[in-house]
Write a protein that holds these residues in place. Structure first.
Motif, PDB file in Angstrom:
ATOM      1  N   ASN A  54       9.677   6.508 -15.342  1.00  0.00           N
ATOM      2  CA  ASN A  54       9.106   7.701 -14.908  1.00  0.00           C
ATOM      3  C   ASN A  54       8.755   8.031 -13.390  1.00  0.00           C
ATOM      4  N   LEU A  55       8.869   6.970 -12.862  1.00  0.00           N
ATOM      5  CA  LEU A  55       8.579   7.060 -11.422  1.00  0.00           C
ATOM      6  C   LEU A  55       9.673   6.882 -10.471  1.00  0.00           C
ATOM      7  N   PRO A  56      10.633   7.643 -10.403  1.00  0.00           N
ATOM      8  CA  PRO A  56      12.112   7.555  -9.583  1.00  0.00           C
ATOM      9  C   PRO A  56      12.080   7.058  -8.242  1.00  0.00           C
ATOM     10  N   GLU A  57      11.111   7.551  -7.565  1.00  0.00           N
ATOM     11  CA  GLU A  57      11.183   7.176  -6.093  1.00  0.00           C
ATOM     12  C   GLU A  57      10.424   5.874  -5.855  1.00  0.00           C
ATOM     13  N   THR A  58       9.533   5.491  -6.713  1.00  0.00           N
ATOM     14  CA  THR A  58       8.950   4.237  -6.863  1.00  0.00           C
ATOM     15  C   THR A  58       9.993   3.124  -7.205  1.00  0.00           C
ATOM     16  N   ARG A  59      10.917   3.554  -8.245  1.00  0.00           N
ATOM     17  CA  ARG A  59      11.822   2.770  -8.709  1.00  0.00           C
ATOM     18  C   ARG A  59      12.985   2.432  -7.606  1.00  0.00           C
ATOM     19  N   GLU A  60      13.071   3.430  -6.797  1.00  0.00           N
ATOM     20  CA  GLU A  60      14.193   3.140  -5.579  1.00  0.00           C
ATOM     21  C   GLU A  60      13.689   1.926  -4.867  1.00  0.00           C
ATOM     22  N   LYS A  99       1.059   4.294  -2.636  1.00  0.00           N
ATOM     23  CA  LYS A  99       0.779   5.679  -2.432  1.00  0.00           C
ATOM     24  C   LYS A  99       1.792   6.689  -2.997  1.00  0.00           C
ATOM     25  N   GLN A 100       3.285   6.038  -2.936  1.00  0.00           N
ATOM     26  CA  GLN A 100       4.292   6.761  -3.416  1.00  0.00           C
ATOM     27  C   GLN A 100       4.234   6.982  -4.867  1.00  0.00           C
ATOM     28  N   ALA A 101       3.635   5.987  -5.668  1.00  0.00           N
ATOM     29  CA  ALA A 101       3.436   6.031  -7.061  1.00  0.00           C
ATOM     30  C   ALA A 101       2.450   7.248  -7.495  1.00  0.00           C
ATOM     31  N   GLU A 102       1.475   7.040  -6.505  1.00  0.00           N
ATOM     32  CA  GLU A 102       0.240   8.136  -6.910  1.00  0.00           C
ATOM     33  C   GLU A 102       0.736   9.213  -6.590  1.00  0.00           C
ATOM     34  N   SER A 103       1.883   9.511  -5.719  1.00  0.00           N
ATOM     35  CA  SER A 103       2.243  11.027  -5.514  1.00  0.00           C
ATOM     36  C   SER A 103       3.079  11.355  -6.794  1.00  0.00           C
ATOM     37  N   GLU A 104       3.644  10.528  -7.535  1.00  0.00           N
ATOM     38  CA  GLU A 104       4.422  10.980  -8.651  1.00  0.00           C
ATOM     39  C   GLU A 104       3.485  10.694  -9.834  1.00  0.00           C
ATOM     40  N   ALA A 128       0.757  -1.167   0.101  1.00  0.00           N
ATOM     41  CA  ALA A 128       0.105   0.043  -0.031  1.00  0.00           C
ATOM     42  C   ALA A 128       0.851   1.212  -0.057  1.00  0.00           C
ATOM     43  N   GLN A 129       2.083   1.192   0.615  1.00  0.00           N
ATOM     44  CA  GLN A 129       2.833   2.320   0.712  1.00  0.00           C
ATOM     45  C   GLN A 129       3.459   2.778  -0.620  1.00  0.00           C
ATOM     46  N   ALA A 137       1.585  -8.852  -7.397  1.00  0.00           N
ATOM     47  CA  ALA A 137       0.367  -8.288  -6.667  1.00  0.00           C
ATOM     48  C   ALA A 137       0.490  -7.204  -5.750  1.00  0.00           C
ATOM     49  N   MET A 138       0.114  -5.855  -6.197  1.00  0.00           N
ATOM     50  CA  MET A 138       0.131  -4.734  -5.224  1.00  0.00           C
ATOM     51  C   MET A 138      -1.057  -4.375  -4.296  1.00  0.00           C
ATOM     52  N   SER A 139      -2.003  -4.814  -4.730  1.00  0.00           N
ATOM     53  CA  SER A 139      -3.309  -4.702  -4.164  1.00  0.00           C
ATOM     54  C   SER A 139      -3.990  -6.026  -3.698  1.00  0.00           C
ATOM     55  N   PRO A 140      -4.697  -6.057  -2.574  1.00  0.00           N
ATOM     56  CA  PRO A 140      -5.517  -7.264  -2.247  1.00  0.00           C
ATOM     57  C   PRO A 140      -6.457  -7.865  -3.102  1.00  0.00           C
ATOM     58  N   GLN A 141      -6.851  -8.999  -3.143  1.00  0.00           N
ATOM     59  CA  GLN A 141      -7.998  -9.544  -3.949  1.00  0.00           C
ATOM     60  C   GLN A 141      -9.311  -8.847  -3.740  1.00  0.00           C
ATOM     61  N   SER A 142      -9.517  -8.489  -2.254  1.00  0.00           N
ATOM     62  CA  SER A 142     -10.779  -7.991  -1.820  1.00  0.00           C
ATOM     63  C   SER A 142     -10.935  -6.631  -2.352  1.00  0.00           C
ATOM     64  N   ASP A 143     -10.102  -6.022  -3.064  1.00  0.00           N
ATOM     65  CA  ASP A 143     -10.275  -4.578  -3.714  1.00  0.00           C
ATOM     66  C   ASP A 143     -10.812  -4.519  -4.853  1.00  0.00           C
TER      67      ASP A 143
END
Length: 358
Positions: free
Chosen positions: A242-248, A216-221, A212-213, A307-313
């Motif tokens: 194109n997402l340098p902080e997420t890439r870290e 959130k980081q990718a959405e801020s980018e 989830a974090q 998988a970055m999001s739960p199946q319940s989403d």
């Protein structure tokens, strides 16, 4: 007069018998032709397009020969039948010899680089200098791509100090069949059994909180503001270049988990994590307006999905593989991953509600 009538009756009887015999022969011939047609179709479905039968043979012999080929042919026709022919045509006996012939992992074989160089030399002889020049150009472009990858993504050094070993007592892998045909790349190295689609089981690679974090980081980018086409469908998301902080975050995952896992799962082709390069890495979002992808292959020798999001989403969704059927979705909840050869045909199943992020 009676004799003439008697002869006429004999002639009529003979004619009737010949007509009946001709009708029987025609029926038999139609039956043989139908069997030949069906046998050719069965061989074609197994990937064989050249038929082994003697020219000039009668229909019954041809039908029998083709039906025998069908009975002894494996799907995609090569491995098992070739083994039978080579095994019974030689003095080779014993378990290790059979492994070599079958192409079972751990059996013998020519090293990939040696075989590739021999194949390129043969093709160079056949097609001449323009072909060899094109190969050299391809090698230079590949080297440049690898260098560019190491500027953006983690690359292990080939100095013996990097950690190649994946160790976990709580995360295991469930294997699924790649299908009847080996991967396009390193087909002889992978060999049989083709249980090459690996899905994590037990504890996830990343916790739900960490995943989830990352989102959130990718959405801020700005990842949720972007979209691009996948075949005839549109997907939300963006490339990690194109997402340098997420890439870290992803680079840390490459170093400590993902590259060691690939080395652990596919030792046939990965001698060290230092040979691995990340390519075409993206964060994707599926929802009801961006629901799915076409069936496709990935452009790497190996590929993975996290998988970055739960199946319940979300409702629907998941990855399916063409040879298993579109409704056979492999289960993978948040934090879990799938690792596979890139040439397996697969797609993202339709999401009808919510959001699925990978």
């Amino acid at each position: 007069m009676k004799r003439q009538l008697h002869l006429a009756a004999l002639a009529c009887a003979a004619l009737t018998k010949e007509t009946t015999l001709a009708a029987e022969l025609t029926a038999d011939d139609d039956d043989y032709q139908s069997r030949i047609h069906q046998a050719k179709l069965d061989l074609w479905l197994r990937g064989e397009f050249a038929y082994d039968y003697a020219s000039g043979a009668d229909a019954s012999t041809t039908a029998a020969n083709l039906e025998m080929q069908v009975a002894t042919a494996s799907f995609r026709h090569g491995p098992i039948r070739e083994v039978r022919q080579r095994l019974y045509g030689s003095s080779c006996r014993g378990e290790s010899c059979l492994e070599d012939l079958l192409g079972i992992r751990g059996g013998g074989g020519v090293e990939y680089v040696t075989r590739l160089e021999e194949q390129l030399a043969d093709l160079g002889t056949k097609f001449g200098q323009p072909f060899l020049d094109a190969i050299e150009k391809n090698k230079a472009e590949h080297a440049a791509d690898c260098e560019r990858s190491c500027e953006l993504f983690y690359c292990a050094k080939d100095d013996g100090n990097n950690s190649d070993v994946w160790e976990s007592t709580t995360t295991s892998f469930q294997s699924y069949s790649f299908g009847a045909v080996p991967p396009e790349d390193f087909s002889e190295e992978f060999q049989f059994p083709l249980d090459l689609i690996k899905v994590t089981q037990g504890d996830p690679l990343f916790s739900a909180e960490e995943s989830a974090q990352v989102i959130k980081q990718a959405e801020s980018e700005g990842v949720d503001k972007n979209e691009y086409k996948s075949g005839k469908y549109k997907l939300g998301g963006d490339w990690l270049v194109n997402l340098p902080e997420t890439r870290e975050w992803f680079n840390r995952a490459l170093e400590h988990k993902l590259f060691p896992i690939l080395h652990h799962l596919f030792p046939e082709i990965i001698r060290s994590t230092s040979v691995l390069r990340a390519h075409s890495v993206s964060l994707l979002k599926y929802n009801s307006t961006h629901p799915r992808t076409d069936i496709h292959i990935d452009n790497g020798i190996l590929a993975m999905t996290l998988a970055m999001s739960p199946q319940s989403d979300y409702v629907g969704g998941g990855t399916f593989y063409e040879h298993m059927g579109a409704d056979h979705v492999l289960p993978m909840d948040v934090g879990h991953g799938t690792f596979r050869p890139g040439s397996v045909r697969h797609g993202g199943h339709r999401v009808t509600a919510g959001s699925r992020i990978i």
